[in-house]
Design a protein around this motif. Structure first.
Motif, PDB file in Angstrom:
ATOM      1  N   MET A 109       0.856  -1.173  -0.057  1.00  0.00           N
ATOM      2  CA  MET A 109       0.203   0.012   0.028  1.00  0.00           C
ATOM      3  C   MET A 109       0.760   1.202  -0.123  1.00  0.00           C
ATOM      4  O   MET A 109       1.776   1.399   0.935  1.00  0.00           O
ATOM      5  CB  MET A 109      -0.887  -0.041   1.147  1.00  0.00           C
ATOM      6  N   LEU A 110       0.526   2.145  -0.911  1.00  0.00           N
ATOM      7  CA  LEU A 110       1.151   3.653  -0.959  1.00  0.00           C
ATOM      8  C   LEU A 110       0.259   4.298  -0.198  1.00  0.00           C
ATOM      9  O   LEU A 110      -0.676   4.920  -0.928  1.00  0.00           O
ATOM     10  CB  LEU A 110       1.266   3.896  -2.340  1.00  0.00           C
ATOM     11  N   CYS A 111       0.480   4.698   1.044  1.00  0.00           N
ATOM     12  CA  CYS A 111      -0.547   5.499   1.641  1.00  0.00           C
ATOM     13  C   CYS A 111       0.154   7.004   1.876  1.00  0.00           C
ATOM     14  O   CYS A 111       1.050   7.090   2.487  1.00  0.00           O
ATOM     15  CB  CYS A 111      -0.753   4.761   3.286  1.00  0.00           C
ATOM     16  N   LEU A 112      -0.852   7.758   1.254  1.00  0.00           N
ATOM     17  CA  LEU A 112      -0.314   9.204   1.116  1.00  0.00           C
ATOM     18  C   LEU A 112      -1.059  10.160   2.007  1.00  0.00           C
ATOM     19  O   LEU A 112      -2.464   9.960   2.013  1.00  0.00           O
ATOM     20  CB  LEU A 112      -0.349   9.719  -0.257  1.00  0.00           C
ATOM     21  N   ALA A 158      -6.860  -3.288   2.754  1.00  0.00           N
ATOM     22  CA  ALA A 158      -7.895  -2.314   3.870  1.00  0.00           C
ATOM     23  C   ALA A 158      -7.573  -2.733   5.398  1.00  0.00           C
ATOM     24  O   ALA A 158      -7.171  -2.079   6.226  1.00  0.00           O
ATOM     25  CB  ALA A 158      -9.161  -2.395   3.446  1.00  0.00           C
ATOM     26  N   LYS A 159      -7.397  -4.292   5.460  1.00  0.00           N
ATOM     27  CA  LYS A 159      -7.004  -4.605   6.835  1.00  0.00           C
ATOM     28  C   LYS A 159      -5.590  -4.481   6.998  1.00  0.00           C
ATOM     29  O   LYS A 159      -5.379  -3.931   8.360  1.00  0.00           O
ATOM     30  CB  LYS A 159      -7.223  -6.196   6.557  1.00  0.00           C
ATOM     31  N   GLU A 160      -4.750  -4.462   6.154  1.00  0.00           N
ATOM     32  CA  GLU A 160      -3.232  -4.304   6.755  1.00  0.00           C
ATOM     33  C   GLU A 160      -3.022  -2.526   6.910  1.00  0.00           C
ATOM     34  O   GLU A 160      -2.458  -2.446   7.891  1.00  0.00           O
ATOM     35  CB  GLU A 160      -2.658  -4.682   5.566  1.00  0.00           C
ATOM     36  N   ILE A 161      -3.932  -1.830   6.131  1.00  0.00           N
ATOM     37  CA  ILE A 161      -3.869  -0.386   6.561  1.00  0.00           C
ATOM     38  C   ILE A 161      -4.145  -0.262   7.968  1.00  0.00           C
ATOM     39  O   ILE A 161      -3.595   0.725   8.740  1.00  0.00           O
ATOM     40  CB  ILE A 161      -4.589   0.332   5.570  1.00  0.00           C
ATOM     41  N   LYS A 162      -5.106  -0.688   8.237  1.00  0.00           N
ATOM     42  CA  LYS A 162      -5.799  -0.665   9.728  1.00  0.00           C
ATOM     43  C   LYS A 162      -4.935  -1.152  10.857  1.00  0.00           C
ATOM     44  O   LYS A 162      -4.462  -0.477  11.590  1.00  0.00           O
ATOM     45  CB  LYS A 162      -7.144  -1.180  10.040  1.00  0.00           C
ATOM     46  N   ARG A 172     -13.641   0.454  -1.210  1.00  0.00           N
ATOM     47  CA  ARG A 172     -13.824   1.286  -2.368  1.00  0.00           C
ATOM     48  C   ARG A 172     -13.131   2.443  -2.609  1.00  0.00           C
ATOM     49  O   ARG A 172     -13.216   3.151  -3.703  1.00  0.00           O
ATOM     50  CB  ARG A 172     -15.496   1.636  -2.444  1.00  0.00           C
ATOM     51  N   ASP A 173     -12.566   2.837  -1.493  1.00  0.00           N
ATOM     52  CA  ASP A 173     -11.781   4.231  -1.530  1.00  0.00           C
ATOM     53  C   ASP A 173     -10.169   3.785  -1.990  1.00  0.00           C
ATOM     54  O   ASP A 173      -9.330   4.724  -2.057  1.00  0.00           O
ATOM     55  CB  ASP A 173     -11.767   5.003  -0.163  1.00  0.00           C
ATOM     56  N   LEU A 174      -9.815   2.716  -2.069  1.00  0.00           N
ATOM     57  CA  LEU A 174      -8.521   2.072  -2.335  1.00  0.00           C
ATOM     58  C   LEU A 174      -8.613   2.092  -3.964  1.00  0.00           C
ATOM     59  O   LEU A 174      -9.363   1.853  -4.577  1.00  0.00           O
ATOM     60  CB  LEU A 174      -8.204   0.791  -2.059  1.00  0.00           C
ATOM     61  N   VAL A 175      -7.193   2.585  -4.690  1.00  0.00           N
ATOM     62  CA  VAL A 175      -6.991   2.295  -6.225  1.00  0.00           C
ATOM     63  C   VAL A 175      -5.995   1.284  -6.213  1.00  0.00           C
ATOM     64  O   VAL A 175      -4.934   1.281  -5.606  1.00  0.00           O
ATOM     65  CB  VAL A 175      -6.555   3.698  -6.598  1.00  0.00           C
ATOM     66  N   CYS A 215      -3.828   4.755  -1.397  1.00  0.00           N
ATOM     67  CA  CYS A 215      -4.404   5.035  -0.343  1.00  0.00           C
ATOM     68  C   CYS A 215      -4.118   6.450   0.056  1.00  0.00           C
ATOM     69  O   CYS A 215      -3.006   6.829   0.409  1.00  0.00           O
ATOM     70  CB  CYS A 215      -4.495   4.260   0.847  1.00  0.00           C
ATOM     71  N   GLU A 216      -5.172   7.362  -0.229  1.00  0.00           N
ATOM     72  CA  GLU A 216      -4.935   8.881  -0.013  1.00  0.00           C
ATOM     73  C   GLU A 216      -5.643   9.549   1.110  1.00  0.00           C
ATOM     74  O   GLU A 216      -6.949   8.958   1.038  1.00  0.00           O
ATOM     75  CB  GLU A 216      -5.018   9.822  -1.208  1.00  0.00           C
TER      76      GLU A 216
END
Length: 277
Positions: A109-112, A158-162, A172-175, A215-216
């Motif tokens: 995940m590229l989380c910005l 999404a699970k790993e981001i959390k 739905r918000d992930l690209v 993920c932005e």
């Protein structure tokens, strides 16, 4: 050493099992099932496609020898990793490299983060954690994790981001940067071989593929400082993660050891230039 044969779908493959691994465990292991499906499909293309480089002397899977395996203890014991050798011979008795490590897919995940007062300013969230396989106790990389069981890649992301980053985001918000790039230029589906749109970091010896997601999130500028040094991860499963913020324009060198970071940055830049983001 126990042996059995796989004869479905036109195969005639002898399988040699390692001690304490059963036929049922092997055949139900998702990484093994998916790898065998991909391989047998690719092998079938040799004869059906006259332009295939191996059309005149096609290869066939002759046998498999399971060398070792690892079981994960949490949340319930299950097969996690598998090491095997595959005998792939053509009609001239020539062989292909067949030492393979199976572990299944992961997600990156590229989380910005962007401050609300300047959305053009972007900071990438990196994780600092122990990676003994690399000989490191402080490896800098993008958030990532293995895909366990069913569900979607976006759901796993999404699970790993959390778990690793600490905020909740909807699928739905992930690209999916990998899939979006793969469909550029009129590309349809996954190509003839059916491989997933993803980064394959070690295709010479491992089945792992990693779809890369974007993920932005907008945050207050004052909150940016709270991210660096934050402790996250599933501590009861041995994850001890420290977060670090990196300016997006510095990611190419700050994350230069991490293939996920370089791949995600290249996809992000390319898709931005192409007007797809």
């Amino acid at each position: 050493m126990a042996t059995f044969k796989i004869t479905e779908k036109g195969m005639d493959v002898e399988v040699k099992l390692v001690e304490d691994l059963t036929k049922e465990e092997l055949l139900e292991f998702p990484a093994f099932k998916n790898w065998l499906t991909r391989l047998t499909h690719s092998l079938s293309l040799q004869e059906s496609n006259p332009s295939h480089p191996f059309h005149k002397s096609p290869y066939a899977l002759k046998s498999l020898t399971i060398q070792s395996f690892t079981r994960f203890p949490h949340p319930t014991p299950r097969l996690g990793f598998l090491s095997l050798t595959a005998s792939l011979l053509n009609t001239k008795n020539e062989s292909l490299p067949g030492s393979i490590f199976l572990r299944g897919p992961s997600v990156g995940m590229l989380c910005l983060l962007s401050p609300r007062d300047n959305p053009a300013e972007k900071w990438a969230i990196m994780t600092i954690q122990a990676r003994p396989a690399a000989g490191s106790l402080a490896f800098c990389e993008l958030p990532a994790g293995m895909v366990d069981g069913g569900g979607t890649f976006a759901g796993a992301a999404a699970k790993e981001i959390k778990e690793e980053v600490g905020f909740v985001i909807e699928e739905r918000d992930l690209v999916n940067l990998s899939e979006l790039a793969g469909r550029m230029g009129g590309a349809v589906g996954r190509g003839e071989e059916g491989l997933e749109w993803a980064m394959w970091p070690s295709a010479g010896g491992c089945d792992e593929f990693i779809p890369l997601f974007l993920c932005e999130k907008r945050v207050e500028r004052a909150d940016l400082e709270t991210w660096t040094g934050r402790l996250t991860g599933l501590r009861d499963e041995g994850e001890k993660i420290t977060l670090k913020l990196v300016k997006l324009e510095d990611l190419w060198w700050d994350g230069a050891r991490d293939a996920k970071a370089l791949g995600a940055l290249a996809l992000y830049d390319g898709l931005k230039r192409s007007g797809k983001l």
